[in-house]
Write an enzyme that holds these catalytic residues in place. Structure first.
Site, PDB file in Angstrom:
ATOM      1  N   ASP A 207      -9.596   2.285   0.170  1.00  7.37           N
ATOM      2  CA  ASP A 207      -8.491   3.087  -0.348  1.00  7.37           C
ATOM      3  C   ASP A 207      -7.731   3.806   0.768  1.00  7.37           C
ATOM      4  O   ASP A 207      -8.321   4.303   1.726  1.00  7.37           O
ATOM      5  CB  ASP A 207      -9.054   4.129  -1.325  1.00  7.37           C
ATOM      6  CG  ASP A 207      -7.988   4.983  -1.973  1.00  7.37           C
ATOM      7  OD1 ASP A 207      -7.100   4.412  -2.630  1.00  7.37           O
ATOM      8  OD2 ASP A 207      -8.030   6.218  -1.819  1.00  7.37           O
TER       9      ASP A 207
ATOM     10  N   GLU B  44      -5.770  -1.082   1.186  1.00  5.14           N
ATOM     11  CA  GLU B  44      -4.521  -0.573   0.629  1.00  5.14           C
ATOM     12  C   GLU B  44      -3.616  -0.178   1.788  1.00  5.14           C
ATOM     13  O   GLU B  44      -3.800   0.858   2.420  1.00  5.14           O
ATOM     14  CB  GLU B  44      -4.775   0.640  -0.269  1.00  5.14           C
ATOM     15  CG  GLU B  44      -3.494   1.178  -0.887  1.00  5.14           C
ATOM     16  CD  GLU B  44      -3.724   2.465  -1.644  1.00  5.14           C
ATOM     17  OE1 GLU B  44      -3.090   2.634  -2.700  1.00  5.14           O
ATOM     18  OE2 GLU B  44      -4.524   3.302  -1.199  1.00  5.14           O
TER      19      GLU B  44
END
Length: 321
Positions: A205, A249
């Site tokens: 993330d 990401e």
């Protein structure tokens, strides 16, 4: 690449389906999706033709940011089920030919995490350096905030110690100090733990926010190159499981993205949390979803329109080919 090469590089042709356990399927009627419900729908997912299941955060959390505000890297939110049930899901998915990857949250924790609660007790606490602190008033950082409708700075004053801590996201999500070797060791320990339980890789993330510099951390000594950090994680992943996949990401064009390893994939700029070279967001089509409202009253970080009957968030079917 030859088609035959995909037999040992499974992620090259994977069809990835992203889902939030809490909003997928409720097996016990309490209005919250759970691991028991997911296990019941593994055959449905197999019939869709997916080859990899990406689970959004299922860790213990106050749930103020869709579960990305963790209080424990090694557990399962008790509302969703138990660690044993999670292992059953992974085992069942593998039996149907589906790989399973998990969200790996490296940038921050919840302010309720035991590390942060300890770190704010005093400036000399052993966990103080697990986070990024400064003892001088920060400059205006309003242009650096991720959520300008909710935050006006990436620093928050802690009244108890009179110092400021860094939070690239919400103030209840203090940033980890990734220049601290103890923190990086714990990240790798977390990766190893979930690999041992059968996971086939991770989606990391918020990679752009892993960078620490004098601009955002206020201290050149705390500099962190996110590419080097990702290579460190990738090297550990290779040692433990050479076939494991790592997605990232990355909110920039693929032409500008440097690789963090032979089996990493970057994303094109998108409002979705899909993180690969090609992604298509689709509403989940399972006939039985959990009857739960959105996880929180604030806008989701994924910023997707409310089109699903459950929570206004979509699952993602993704291919890395």
């Amino acid at each position: 690449m030859r088609v035959t090469d995909t037999s040992d590089l499974w992620w090259k042709s994977a069809v990835i389906y992203c889902l939030d356990i809490e909003t997928f399927h409720d097996s016990d009627g309490d209005g919250i999706g759970d691991l028991g419900g997911l296990a019941e729908r593994i055959d449905y997912l197999a019939e869709l033709g997916i080859t990899c299941l990406w689970l959004m955060p299922f860790y213990p959390s106050p749930d103020r940011d869709d579960g990305y505000d963790l209080t424990d890297f090694y557990g399962v939110d008790p509302r969703l089920g138990t660690l044993g049930q999670l292992v059953e899901v992974v085992r069942t998915a593998h039996d149907r030919g589906i790989k399973v990857i998990a969200d790996l949250v490296v940038n921050h924790t919840s302010d309720q995490h035991p590390w942060f609660r300890a770190s704010r007790r005093s400036t000399s606490n052993r966990y103080r350096d697990h986070y990024v602190w400064r003892d001088t008033e920060p400059p205006d950082t309003s242009k650096l905030v991720v959520f300008p409708d909710r935050e006006d700075s990436i620093w928050e004053l802690d009244e108890r110690t009179g110092e400021w801590y860094l939070h690239n996201f919400y103030k209840h999500q203090p940033d980890l100090n990734l220049a601290n070797p103890e923190v990086v060791d714990e990240v790798l320990r977390t990766v190893g733990f979930w690999l041992e339980l059968g996971f086939d890789g991770f989606r990391v993330d918020g990679i752009p926010f892993l960078e620490q510099s004098s601009k955002n951390s206020g201290d050149p000594a705390l500099a962190v190159d996110p590419h080097e950090l990702m290579r460190t994680i990738r090297a550990f992943l290779n040692r433990r499981s050479g076939s494991a996949m790592m997605l990232g990401e990355v909110k920039r064009s693929t032409s500008r993205t440097r690789s963090s390893g032979p089996s990493s994939a970057a994303s094109r700029p998108t409002s979705c949390r899909c993180s690969s070279t090609s992604s298509a967001c689709r509403p989940p089509t399972s006939p039985s979803h959990a009857r739960t409202p959105a996880r929180s009253s604030r806008p989701s970080r994924s910023a997707l329109p409310s089109t699903t009957p459950v929570s206004g968030r979509r699952s993602c079917a993704t291919t890395t080919s």
